[in-house]
Every structure is written in C-alpha cells, then in structure tokens.
Design a protein around this motif. Structure first.
Motif, PDB file in Angstrom:
ATOM      1  N   TRP A  16     -17.763  -0.823   2.961  1.00 26.92           N
ATOM      2  CA  TRP A  16     -16.660  -0.215   3.720  1.00 26.92           C
ATOM      3  C   TRP A  16     -15.303  -0.575   3.089  1.00 26.92           C
ATOM      4  O   TRP A  16     -14.437   0.289   2.918  1.00 26.92           O
ATOM      5  N   VAL A  17     -15.136  -1.863   2.712  1.00 25.38           N
ATOM      6  CA  VAL A  17     -13.882  -2.310   2.085  1.00 25.38           C
ATOM      7  C   VAL A  17     -13.652  -1.558   0.768  1.00 25.38           C
ATOM      8  O   VAL A  17     -12.535  -1.136   0.452  1.00 25.38           O
ATOM      9  N   ASN A  18     -14.727  -1.349  -0.006  1.00 23.36           N
ATOM     10  CA  ASN A  18     -14.597  -0.613  -1.265  1.00 23.36           C
ATOM     11  C   ASN A  18     -14.312   0.874  -1.027  1.00 23.36           C
ATOM     12  O   ASN A  18     -13.564   1.490  -1.791  1.00 23.36           O
ATOM     13  N   ASP A  19     -14.900   1.423   0.030  1.00 24.65           N
ATOM     14  CA  ASP A  19     -14.607   2.820   0.379  1.00 24.65           C
ATOM     15  C   ASP A  19     -13.130   2.973   0.761  1.00 24.65           C
ATOM     16  O   ASP A  19     -12.473   3.950   0.397  1.00 24.65           O
ATOM     17  N   MET A  20     -12.621   1.970   1.508  1.00 22.33           N
ATOM     18  CA  MET A  20     -11.204   1.974   1.902  1.00 22.33           C
ATOM     19  C   MET A  20     -10.320   1.908   0.646  1.00 22.33           C
ATOM     20  O   MET A  20      -9.303   2.599   0.551  1.00 22.33           O
ATOM     21  N   ALA A  21     -10.720   1.068  -0.321  1.00 28.39           N
ATOM     22  CA  ALA A  21      -9.947   0.926  -1.569  1.00 28.39           C
ATOM     23  C   ALA A  21      -9.911   2.246  -2.329  1.00 28.39           C
ATOM     24  O   ALA A  21      -8.897   2.599  -2.948  1.00 28.39           O
ATOM     25  N   CYS A  22     -11.027   2.993  -2.283  1.00 26.96           N
ATOM     26  CA  CYS A  22     -11.076   4.307  -2.948  1.00 26.96           C
ATOM     27  C   CYS A  22     -10.110   5.283  -2.288  1.00 26.96           C
ATOM     28  O   CYS A  22      -9.609   6.204  -2.933  1.00 26.96           O
ATOM     29  N   LYS A  23      -9.853   5.061  -0.988  1.00 32.45           N
ATOM     30  CA  LYS A  23      -8.902   5.938  -0.274  1.00 32.45           C
ATOM     31  C   LYS A  23      -7.474   5.413  -0.405  1.00 32.45           C
ATOM     32  O   LYS A  23      -6.551   5.944   0.218  1.00 32.45           O
ATOM     33  N   GLY A  24      -7.294   4.316  -1.143  1.00 36.65           N
ATOM     34  CA  GLY A  24      -5.943   3.774  -1.352  1.00 36.65           C
ATOM     35  C   GLY A  24      -5.549   2.698  -0.354  1.00 36.65           C
ATOM     36  O   GLY A  24      -4.373   2.331  -0.270  1.00 36.65           O
ATOM     37  N   TRP A  25      -6.502   2.169   0.402  1.00 38.02           N
ATOM     38  CA  TRP A  25      -6.193   1.088   1.333  1.00 38.02           C
ATOM     39  C   TRP A  25      -6.848  -0.206   0.837  1.00 38.02           C
ATOM     40  O   TRP A  25      -8.064  -0.297   0.763  1.00 38.02           O
ATOM     41  N   THR A  36      -6.972  -6.400   7.672  1.00 36.47           N
ATOM     42  CA  THR A  36      -5.647  -5.845   7.411  1.00 36.47           C
ATOM     43  C   THR A  36      -5.633  -5.232   6.016  1.00 36.47           C
ATOM     44  O   THR A  36      -5.987  -5.894   5.033  1.00 36.47           O
ATOM     45  N   PHE A  37      -5.204  -3.962   5.955  1.00 34.53           N
ATOM     46  CA  PHE A  37      -5.148  -3.246   4.676  1.00 34.53           C
ATOM     47  C   PHE A  37      -3.701  -2.893   4.351  1.00 34.53           C
ATOM     48  O   PHE A  37      -2.892  -2.693   5.260  1.00 34.53           O
ATOM     49  N   GLU A  38      -3.403  -2.822   3.051  1.00 36.88           N
ATOM     50  CA  GLU A  38      -2.075  -2.326   2.659  1.00 36.88           C
ATOM     51  C   GLU A  38      -2.268  -1.188   1.668  1.00 36.88           C
ATOM     52  O   GLU A  38      -3.265  -1.127   0.948  1.00 36.88           O
ATOM     53  N   ARG A  39      -1.288  -0.319   1.644  1.00 40.89           N
ATOM     54  CA  ARG A  39      -1.363   0.883   0.809  1.00 40.89           C
ATOM     55  C   ARG A  39      -1.255   0.496  -0.667  1.00 40.89           C
ATOM     56  O   ARG A  39      -0.484  -0.387  -1.038  1.00 40.89           O
ATOM     57  N   GLY A  43      -8.628   3.260  -5.640  1.00 36.23           N
ATOM     58  CA  GLY A  43      -9.681   2.781  -6.547  1.00 36.23           C
ATOM     59  C   GLY A  43      -9.244   1.847  -7.646  1.00 36.23           C
ATOM     60  O   GLY A  43      -9.933   1.717  -8.658  1.00 36.23           O
ATOM     61  N   SER A  44      -8.088   1.202  -7.508  1.00 38.21           N
ATOM     62  CA  SER A  44      -7.608   0.342  -8.587  1.00 38.21           C
ATOM     63  C   SER A  44      -8.313  -1.012  -8.628  1.00 38.21           C
ATOM     64  O   SER A  44      -8.255  -1.715  -9.630  1.00 38.21           O
TER      65      SER A  44
END
Lengths: 178, 104
Positions: A16-25, A36-39, A43-44
């Motif tokens: 889920w965390v990696n999926d969020m990172a792919c969406k830029g979070w 807590t996520f930041e913009r 996918g970086s």
C-alpha cells in the motif's frame, strides 16, 4: 495527508505504501495505525518494511548503520517496526533476497497472529457461554466478548494470507535453494 | 569426493568470494552484482544476516573499524570451505556436460 490503516499484515501495508508512492504520496511518519504522507515525485522511491529482531540492542544499531552505509534511508520507526526507502532510479530494492529469512520472519508473524486469535477466541467463547448461562443478560460483557470474536475474524484474514505466502515459498524451496 | 559440507547458497558463496579482499557490506553487494552481471542482487538485510552467521562460524572476520563502515575478510577456514564448494560445483558441471552433451 494522514491515512489510517491497521498494521496487521506488514506485507500488505508495504504494498500500500509503495502504491501511494507511485501516486506521488511519500511516507513521512507512521505509528501502528496512523500514516502521514507528503507530496513528492511519483514513483521516485521504493519503500520496504522491516521488523527489528531485538529491540534496543547493539545488534540493532549495527544493522541500522549497515543499511545506512548501503545507501538505504530510514523513513520512520514505530517500536520495532521500521520503514526504509531507496531512490527508484538506483534499481530494484529489496532488504531480504533469501527465502529462508523470509520464511523465518513469516513464521514469527504467524505465531504472534495465531496466539492473538486463539487468546481472543478463548476469551470470547468462554465469556459468551457465561453470558448466556446467566438468568439476566450482561450486555457489557456480551459486547466485549463479541469484540473478541470480531478480532478473531479480523486477524484470521491476514493469517490466511501469510500462510499462503509461506506455503508458496516452501514449495519453491523444494526445488530452488534461494 | 565425500560430503564435507552441505552445499552453500549462491549468496553465501558469492559473499565469501567477495571477501578474498577486504570489503564492507556495500562493497560486497556491488561486487556480487558485478560478478554475476546483475543476475544476483543481494538485499542488505540478507547480507547482514549472512555476515553474522559467517562471523559466528569463523569463516570470515571483522577488521578494526575504518571510520564508520565495518570491514570483513575471509579466514583460512572460509577459504577451505570455498575450495570444497568449487570441487562440488566442478563435479556438478562435469556431470552435467558429460550427460547432456554425451561427452565421455
């Protein structure tokens, strides 16, 4: 941005965390349920979860230092749960590439989950039997015991998933060593 | 050839080879990837676990810390394990070639 998830199955949370990172979070902080996520750039980074074996020992410092020297950044830590990340442009990133370590970790998690399930099942069933045998209904006790049984159901799904992953790894180990 | 040691995992074999020269964990990771043309990429957690086991067995030893990175080198016992593994791999290779290619 804050999101709430119960960290029962760490593999599902990692995905889920990696999926969020792919969406830029990108994950910044976490506790057992609050993330807590930041913009950031989509996918970086690739995120990996780890659970430290022995809390607060020399081993732990040594391991964290080792990961740091390998170019792995510690994102945040909650108890003995840690999230790490590495820039995606540096290629695939895994903390554990051997099946034996993965199997050992899975077995430990399954033991914890199974203990919690059995404990709640025992308390729930014993309590409910008592509730129904009384002449007047104890609604507080009944609610608590039902909650025990809900926990049993909630924890059973991740346990089944972990059993499936473990069985797959075991089958592979019968043919391939690593 | 009698069975002196069980077969090594690919990861442990490559880690021992990498430590014929003094290296730290990240150095091991890079060399293994280079030697295998990118086929074998060992995770940092896996390397760390293997290093702990190999230190306990006395197959490698840690050198005095240079700055913050710990460095390691293979011991004579470790080298004898690698020598045995090479013989085992040669046997596998020779038998594979002999049977699949019909070479006597």
């Amino acid at each position: 941005m804050h999101k709430y998830r119960l960290m029962i199955n760490p593999y599902a949370i990692e995905k889920w965390v990696n999926d969020m990172a792919c969406k830029g979070w990108h994950l910044k902080k976490f506790t057992w349920i609050r993330f807590t996520f930041e913009r950031g750039e989509s996918g970086s980074y690739i995120y990996r979860h780890d659970e430290l074996e022995r809390f607060g020992t020399h081993y732990e410092e040594d391991y964290l230092e080792f990961l740091k020297s390998s170019g792995i950044e510690q994102v945040d830590r909650s108890g003995n749960f840690v999230f790490f990340r590495k820039a995606a442009q540096e290629g695939p990133f895994e903390l554990y590439t051997d099946k034996k370590t993965k199997l050992g970790t899975l077995s430990k998690k399954m033991t914890v989950l199974l203990s919690l399930i059995l404990l709640n099942l025992l308390i729930g069933i014993t309590g409910l039997t008592g509730d129904f045998s009384e002449r007047t209904m104890d609604w507080v006790g009944f609610t608590m015991n039902m909650l025990n049984l809900i926990v049993v159901v909630l924890f059973s799904f991740p346990l089944i998933k972990l059993i499936r992953v473990r069985n797959r790894l075991k089958r592979e180990l019968n043919v391939f060593s690593d | 050839m009698t069975q002196e040691h069980p077969p090594l995992t690919e990861g442990v074999y490559y880690i021992l080879l990498a430590l014929y020269e003094v290296r730290h964990g990240y150095g091991i990771m890079q060399l293994v990837e280079e030697l295998s043309n990118g086929r074998v990429r060992l995770g940092a957690g896996t390397i760390y676990g293997a290093i702990k086991t190999l230190l306990e067995r006395g197959w490698i030893e840690a050198l005095d810390e240079d700055g913050r990175k710990k460095e390691y080198i293979i011991t004579e016992t470790g080298k004898s394990v690698v020598d045995y593994e090479i013989l085992r791999l040669r046997e596998l290779f020779d038998n594979g070639i002999r049977i699949t290619r019909g070479v006597e």
